[in-house]
Design an enzyme around this catalytic site. Structure first.
Site, mmCIF file in Angstrom:
data_model
loop_
_atom_site.group_PDB
_atom_site.id
_atom_site.type_symbol
_atom_site.label_atom_id
_atom_site.label_comp_id
_atom_site.label_asym_id
_atom_site.label_seq_id
_atom_site.Cartn_x
_atom_site.Cartn_y
_atom_site.Cartn_z
ATOM 1 N N HIS A 87 29.526 40.965 43.761
ATOM 2 C CA HIS A 87 30.307 41.707 42.584
ATOM 3 C C HIS A 87 29.821 40.543 41.618
ATOM 4 C CE1 HIS A 87 32.711 43.000 39.902
ATOM 5 N NE2 HIS A 87 33.886 41.744 39.631
ATOM 6 N N ASP A 166 43.468 50.693 37.523
ATOM 7 C CA ASP A 166 42.978 49.605 36.785
ATOM 8 C C ASP A 166 42.453 49.582 35.926
ATOM 9 O OD1 ASP A 166 41.656 46.636 37.081
ATOM 10 O OD2 ASP A 166 40.283 48.245 37.383
ATOM 11 N N ARG A 173 44.514 45.366 29.003
ATOM 12 C CA ARG A 173 44.412 43.801 29.101
ATOM 13 C C ARG A 173 43.352 43.263 27.860
ATOM 14 N NH1 ARG A 173 42.599 43.137 34.271
ATOM 15 N NH2 ARG A 173 42.203 40.785 33.580
ATOM 16 N N SER A 188 42.249 43.595 39.746
ATOM 17 C CA SER A 188 41.188 44.242 39.146
ATOM 18 C C SER A 188 40.090 44.528 39.546
ATOM 19 C CB SER A 188 41.251 44.325 37.853
ATOM 20 O OG SER A 188 40.158 45.202 37.029
ATOM 21 N N LYS A 192 38.867 47.788 43.210
ATOM 22 C CA LYS A 192 37.651 48.281 43.264
ATOM 23 C C LYS A 192 37.405 48.375 44.177
ATOM 24 C CE LYS A 192 37.078 47.222 39.366
ATOM 25 N NZ LYS A 192 37.279 46.746 37.638
HETATM 26 N N1 URA Z 1 35.623 42.335 35.770
HETATM 27 C C1 URA Z 1 36.522 43.298 36.564
HETATM 28 O O1 URA Z 1 36.113 44.263 36.938
HETATM 29 N N2 URA Z 1 37.814 43.376 35.852
HETATM 30 C C2 URA Z 1 38.373 42.065 35.411
HETATM 31 O O2 URA Z 1 40.557 42.008 34.640
HETATM 32 C C3 URA Z 1 38.272 40.657 34.989
HETATM 33 C C4 URA Z 1 36.334 41.236 35.432
#
Ligand code: URA
Length: 431
Positions: A87, A166, A173, A188, A192
């Protein structure tokens, strides 16, 4: 009607006054927000209080696990292969997933890349791949699992079932100025990834002008927070800290980034894209039990390319098809001779976005052929009148606003001048 165990205003006051929320309070807050009991304005106040006052380690862990619990979890235990995922926290010209997923999968490892679309100046992996004729991002669960087993690499849309809390919180946000906050970013991303069920995870945590966090020390803090969250949840996690002050590679956009990724899979491509792809692949394969895998050989001898072609075909794409070309292009030339001393990632990302490569609202389409091709990188010698970069778009009216974004974004100095890149590409490792 069930009686709620807490009052959200008390919880907001606690965070406002720098107090600590308990596990039970956080679990309830995330559940109540997901089911619509807590209103958006209340959650906005909460996220701003967290933004301003931070969260302790236990709170961040509780928030992450509460978001995991808000949806379903994937289970890869039926696969015959080990799973390992990557990621990136997002950057300008960051197409690394495209060569990386098939490269790692060519070693017999499963790479489930549940990806997103671009919003603002950072591009989205799905938008890039959708420039390949026929390719589709949405797969059923059976298609996803069978491609993982048979091809190894899958890049597809994440769907709304994983960590739905999220999804709701991130959208909030985004419109309340509370994105750039380590506890919120870490929970966040990791909610995931934990819900996705990967056994191993390599994080590419970016810092610099084109990243969420500019300061390398804050990047390291984010990396350490996420590595701790992953490790505590049973996911073998490491992070590389990488420099996002300069765009990655020479292509910023969608179709042009696919082209550059294919160059890397064919054994060529820009040095920085190759270096980061190889470094991340080594980390992923080490976590999957292959620390000595010869990653460069798989790029040179076509194994990674074979897996790329299989991955694209399995999702309906034609890996041999011509990619879309732009309606209009404009070349910007060097105003003087010398050395390119600066090429600032953020304005180039904004310019590509304004040309149509990205979207301003989640529902907007992107222009697949729009973007920027860089003909020189920091440290290169340039001659007056020689092309520095080319801008592409389907709507020429967009050139002006793109050029506005690029004012002061690059500079040419005398040979021997300091080159402003903000340090090496890979600045550190956590894990
Ligand atoms: N990517 C995400 O999935 N969440 C965040 O808060 C920032 C980048």
């Amino acid at each position: 009607m069930a009686i709620e165990p807490f009052d959200v205003v008390d919880l907001i006051r606690t965070k406002r006054d720098r107090g600590e929320l308990s596990t039970a309070q956080i679990n309830w807050m995330i559940d109540a927000y997901t089911r619509g009991y807590i209103a958006s304005e209340q959650m906005s106040a909460m996220t701003m209080a967290i933004f301003l006052n931070g969260m302790g380690r236990d709170e961040i862990r509780d928030l992450t696990l509460a978001m995991v619990a808000s949806g379903k979890r994937l289970d890869f235990s039926g696969l015959s292969k080990k799973t390992t995922d990557k990621h990136s926290t997002g950057g300008v010209g960051d197409k690394i997933t495209l060569p990386l997923a098939p490269l790692v999968a060519s070693f017999g490892v499963a790479v489930p890349q549940l990806s997103g679309r671009g919003l603002g100046h950072t591009g989205g992996t799905l938008d890039k791949l959708e420039s390949i004729p026929g390719w589709r991002a949405n797969l059923s669960n059976d298609e996803f699992m069978s491609q993982l087993e048979n091809v190894g690499a899958v890049v597809c849309a994440a769907g709304s079932g994983l960590a739905p809390a999220d999804g709701k919180l991130y959208a909030l946000r985004d419109i309340t100025g509370t994105v750039e906050c380590i506890p919120l970013i870490a929970s966040s991303i990791m909610s995931k990834k934990i819900a996705e069920g990967t056994a191993a995870l390599v994080l590419d945590v970016k810092f610099g002008s084109g990243a969420f966090l500019q300061d390398p020390d804050r990047g390291r803090e984010l990396a350490e927070t996420m590595v701790r969250l992953g490790t505590d949840a049973g996911v073998a996690t490491v992070a590389l800290l990488t420099n996002m002050n300069v765009p990655l590679g020479r292509a910023i956009g969608n179709a042009n980034e696919v082209r550059e990724s294919v160059d890397v899979l064919a054994g060529g491509g820009p040095d920085d894209v190759i270096a980061l792809t190889v470094a991340l692949a080594r980390e992923m394969l080490a976590l999957a039990g292959q620390p000595d895998a010869d990653v460069e050989a798989a790029l040179a001898d076509g194994r990674a390319m074979d897996t790329w072609r299989a991955m694209i075909s399995a999702q309906g794409g034609d890996p041999s098809a011509a990619l879309p070309t732009p309606k209009e292009s404009t070349v910007v030339v060097a105003p003087r001779s010398g050395v390119l001393v600066r090429q600032d990632a953020l304005p180039f990302g904004i310019a590509a976005w304004r040309l149509g490569a990205g979207r301003a609202r989640a529902q907007d389409p992107v222009q697949h052929a729009s973007g920027i091709d860089l003909h020189a990188k920091p440290g290169d010698l340039v001659t007056a009148g020689e092309p520095l970069f080319t801008m592409h778009t389907d709507e020429p009216a967009r050139f002006e606003r793109a050029l506005e974004a690029l004012e002061g974004a690059y500079a040419i100095g005398d040979p021997g001048s300091e080159i402003h890149t903000g340090g090496p590409l890979i600045a550190g490792r956590v894990g």
